[in-house]
Enzyme design. Structure first.
Site, PDB file in Angstrom:
ATOM      1  N   ASP A  21       0.791  -1.240   0.000  1.00 26.96           N
ATOM      2  CA  ASP A  21       0.000   0.000   0.000  1.00 26.96           C
ATOM      3  C   ASP A  21       0.824   1.291   0.000  1.00 26.96           C
ATOM      4  OD1 ASP A  21      -2.016  -1.834   0.116  1.00 26.96           O
ATOM      5  OD2 ASP A  21      -2.804  -1.214   2.062  1.00 26.96           O
ATOM      6  N   ASP A  60      -4.798  -0.520  -2.068  1.00 32.30           N
ATOM      7  CA  ASP A  60      -6.214  -0.360  -1.758  1.00 32.30           C
ATOM      8  C   ASP A  60      -6.864   0.214  -3.011  1.00 32.30           C
ATOM      9  OD1 ASP A  60      -6.038  -1.289   0.813  1.00 32.30           O
ATOM     10  OD2 ASP A  60      -6.625   0.585   1.778  1.00 32.30           O
ATOM     11  N   HIS A  62     -10.618   1.100  -3.687  1.00 37.73           N
ATOM     12  CA  HIS A  62     -11.971   1.105  -3.142  1.00 37.73           C
ATOM     13  C   HIS A  62     -12.989   1.778  -4.055  1.00 37.73           C
ATOM     14  CE1 HIS A  62     -10.248  -0.339   0.505  1.00 37.73           C
ATOM     15  NE2 HIS A  62      -9.743   0.807   0.921  1.00 37.73           N
ATOM     16  N   HIS A  66     -17.257   2.800  -0.217  1.00 38.42           N
ATOM     17  CA  HIS A  66     -16.702   1.639   0.487  1.00 38.42           C
ATOM     18  C   HIS A  66     -17.086   1.634   1.961  1.00 38.42           C
ATOM     19  CE1 HIS A  66     -13.386  -1.072   1.981  1.00 38.42           C
ATOM     20  NE2 HIS A  66     -13.907  -1.764   0.983  1.00 38.42           N
ATOM     21  N   HIS A  79     -10.460   7.271   1.040  1.00 37.64           N
ATOM     22  CA  HIS A  79      -9.078   7.164   0.577  1.00 37.64           C
ATOM     23  C   HIS A  79      -8.983   6.118  -0.529  1.00 37.64           C
ATOM     24  CE1 HIS A  79      -9.482   3.867   3.484  1.00 37.64           C
ATOM     25  NE2 HIS A  79      -8.540   3.242   2.788  1.00 37.64           N
ATOM     26  N   LYS A 104      -6.891  -4.592  -3.746  1.00 41.00           N
ATOM     27  CA  LYS A 104      -7.739  -5.190  -2.719  1.00 41.00           C
ATOM     28  C   LYS A 104      -8.752  -4.161  -2.206  1.00 41.00           C
ATOM     29  CE  LYS A 104      -4.036  -4.346   0.682  1.00 41.00           C
ATOM     30  NZ  LYS A 104      -4.677  -3.440   1.617  1.00 41.00           N
ATOM     31  N   CYS A 149      -2.331  -3.139   7.518  1.00 40.01           N
ATOM     32  CA  CYS A 149      -2.222  -3.988   6.336  1.00 40.01           C
ATOM     33  C   CYS A 149      -0.928  -4.800   6.298  1.00 40.01           C
ATOM     34  CB  CYS A 149      -2.376  -3.146   5.065  1.00 40.01           C
ATOM     35  SG  CYS A 149      -4.027  -2.408   4.931  1.00 40.01           S
TER      36      CYS A 149
END
Length: 250
Positions: A21, A60, A62, A66, A79, A104, A149
């Site tokens: 990330d 990430d 999203h 989300h 974010h 993800k 994470c």
């Protein structure tokens, strides 16, 4: 620290690096900025130059609604919305070395801290199969955030049967202190090490056998253990001592 000793930090094709990330929105000044995250980019770039069998990065990614966002009652501000500049990997990251990018948190109603599966363990990303298919048996983990994470990824990697090493100086945390999170990971079978020690070992170009032979030469009773080798002993100690940062020949 790493249970196998510093020679165990030697990077081989059966090792993978997971860069977690390292995205614009997680850098200082972003909506979910992690303090000091921008400062680990050069260190991660150096790691990416090592002969890992695979280097994978996560993002990430999203949807705008989300479940993790505070507007839906989640813990985080909006974010890393898919397709936005904030979701991109940081421009200074050495992306030419990254062979796989795994996205993800794409489902509106499921969050996913780990690179291996979502938080509800409802679906897997396929990363474990990819790693095994490449002959990987050990993973090194770096990035943000150590207490979310990175930790989730490391725990799932160990649970999947991979030897797992978190490079704590190549990570940054949101809230939890690095020492607290490190202790928790170690208690769960995850090893920790310093990226600077990995780099120092690899920069010397020594193999694990060479390191072991030199160290063995200084054991009591060995015919080589004599005062004339004091300077060599100091060199070896400086080279492998965790966190010293002193890797020059005395």
């Amino acid at each position: 620290m790493v249970a196998n000793g510093h020679s165990g930090l030697f990077i081989k094709p059966a090792d993978a690096l997971l860069v977690i990330d390292m995205q614009v929105d997680f850098m200082p000044g972003g909506p979910l900025g992690v303090a000091g995250a921008d400062g680990i980019v050069p260190l991660i770039n150096r790691l990416c130059e090592l002969p890992f069998g695979l280097i994978a990065a996560t993002q990430d990614w999203h949807p705008a609604d989300h479940v993790s966002f505070d507007m839906r009652g989640g813990p985080w501000p909006m974010h890393c919305v898919a397709g936005t500049k904030g979701a991109a990997l940081v421009p200074d990251l050495a992306q030419a070395h990254i062979g796989v990018v795994l996205r993800k948190g794409m489902q509106p109603d499921l969050d996913s801290y780990s690179a291996f599966e979502d938080n509800a363990r409802a679906s897997r990303t396929g990363l474990d199969g990819l790693l095994r298919g490449r002959g990987i048996n050990r993973v090194f983990v770096a990035g943000v955030a150590l207490d979310y994470c990175v930790a989730a990824t490391a725990r799932d990697a160990a649970r999947a049967g991979f030897a797992t090493v978190v490079l704590t100086d190549a990570c940054r945390s949101v809230a939890q202190s690095a020492a607290v999170e490190q202790a928790a990971l170690v208690s769960e079978g995850v090893e920790t090490a310093h990226a600077v020690d990995v780099l120092a070992l690899m920069d010397r170009g020594w193999t694990p056998r060479q390191i072991a032979n030199v160290l063995d030469s200084f054991l009591p009773g060995n015919h080589m253990c004599r005062p004339s080798l004091t300077r060599r002993w100091r060199f070896i100690t400086a080279m492998i001592a965790p966190g010293t940062g002193n890797y020059r020949m005395p």
